[in-house]
Design an enzyme around this catalytic site. Sequence first.
Site, short mmCIF file in Angstrom:
data_model
loop_
_atom_site.label_atom_id
_atom_site.label_comp_id
_atom_site.label_asym_id
_atom_site.label_seq_id
_atom_site.Cartn_x
_atom_site.Cartn_y
_atom_site.Cartn_z
CG PHE A 122 -1.84 1.05 1.45
CD1 PHE A 122 -3.11 0.99 0.90
CD2 PHE A 122 -1.51 2.14 2.25
CE1 PHE A 122 -4.03 2.00 1.13
CE2 PHE A 122 -2.44 3.15 2.48
CZ PHE A 122 -3.70 3.07 1.92
CG LEU A 124 -1.16 7.37 1.82
CD1 LEU A 124 -1.95 8.02 0.69
CD2 LEU A 124 -2.12 7.06 2.98
CB ALA A 129 2.81 13.58 1.58
CD GLN A 280 3.25 -5.63 49.04
OE1 GLN A 280 3.55 -4.51 49.46
NE2 GLN A 280 2.33 -6.38 49.60
CD GLU A 364 -2.41 0.07 9.19
OE1 GLU A 364 -3.62 0.33 9.34
OE2 GLU A 364 -1.99 -0.91 8.56
N GLY A 365 -1.24 5.78 11.00
CA GLY A 365 -1.68 6.95 11.75
C GLY A 365 -0.98 7.00 13.09
#
Length: 384
Positions: A122, A124, A129, A280, A364-365
Amino acid sequence: MSMDNETLSQFLDTLDSFVRERLIPHEAEVAEADAIPPSLVGEIRDMGLFGMAIPEEYGGLGLTMSEEVAAAFVLGQTSPAFRSLIGTNNGIGSQGIVIDGTPEQKETYLPRLATGELIASFALTEPDAGSDAGSLKTSARRDGDHFVINGTKRYITNAPHAGLFTVFARTDPGSTSSAGVSAFLVEAGTPGLSLGARDKKMGQKGSHTCDVIFDDCRVPASAIIGGREGQGFKTAMKVLDRGRLHISAVCVGAAERLIRDSLAYAMERKQFGGPLADKQLVQAMLADSKAEAYAARCMIEETARRRDAGRKITTEAACCKMFASEMVGRVADRAVQIFGGAGYVEDYGIERFYRDVRLFRIYEGTTQIQQVVIARNMVAEAQA
Ligand SMILES: Cc1cc2nc3c(=O)[nH]c(=O)nc-3n(C[C@H](O)[C@H](O)[C@H](O)COP(=O)(O)OP(=O)(O)OC[C@H]3O[C@@H](n4cnc5c(N)ncnc54)[C@H](O)[C@@H]3O)c2cc1C
């Protein structure tokens, strides 16, 4: 397909055994060689994993969103490189065709994507950009019944192995926003398409990215997804929600693996006369990780159910991506801390996961872009 409960649980059990018995034992070797052995790629194909999200009529498993996230919870338990190999075929590389492709595009590509015979990428992002993908500069100039593509795409996952690229390019030269962008299906080997050197990444070794360069690359107008110009971004947006939920579920899988390994180590390793798990302050780290991973799992399952019910989930999917990817970063950091020095050196694979999961906050953002999406939708809803 919506699997009946028994079939789904059988599929998930088989996947779980495959992850534990075949993939986890090869993690260190894949990272060291920066490659997945071809025999393992064959086994991944045979499991049908390349076609999880592709409809059954095209040879895929056709999982619903709820089923897909259930599978991604399991796949996330091993090195993200394995998931990345099949990620583009199931997600951003195929879903545009599934949702908006012409019948011919579906027939031509989906069956081969479902079997893994064809790897999809993909394309893009560009050098100038990234988050602002709508400002992309790659151009597609019409020339009769063809388009001529020029530009460079950056960090493209699986590009070195891809047979098919979904390429976003500006078909309206007068536009500066996403409205003038179209999505093209460009096959590897098309004259004018070439690849840059492989990127040297921080993690996820075995998964490869590189530049994809278009230099007067001529493609027929029929290569536009859906056959209509200017629809590229709308197509991309339609596949985003699914992709974000998938990645979120992978983050939960990775977190659960890290928690399991941390707990086992804390129970085994003794300091101050007893196991770390009795201390703990170590328990607090384990508990925080457990609660956060559980919260992410619940929100992803609920959002997947809503999507399967046909509801709009853009805000919720962005919430899941933001929370789950940040959560697994915190869990990986705590895992290094619980392992101490052993977490920082290679031996237990914890430092590898720490580097691998860092990417989930970026692609993916980014987290900031998820925040922008969530808040923008909140304001829009309040104004409606
Ligand atoms: C390993 C890897 C694989 C990838 N795979 C693919 C792929 O297959 N296909 C593809 O197209 N792309 C891919 N990408 C690209 C990825 O999607 C981008 O890197 C990502 O979207 C961010 O873009 P950028 O790197 O240009 O960062 P920039 O957009 O320059 O952002 C830099 C920083 O500024 C922040 N920022 C930017 N805008 C805003 C804003 N408006 N408000 C607040 N903060 C902001 C960002 O959140 C980030 O923290 C991949 C990247 C990597 C590293």
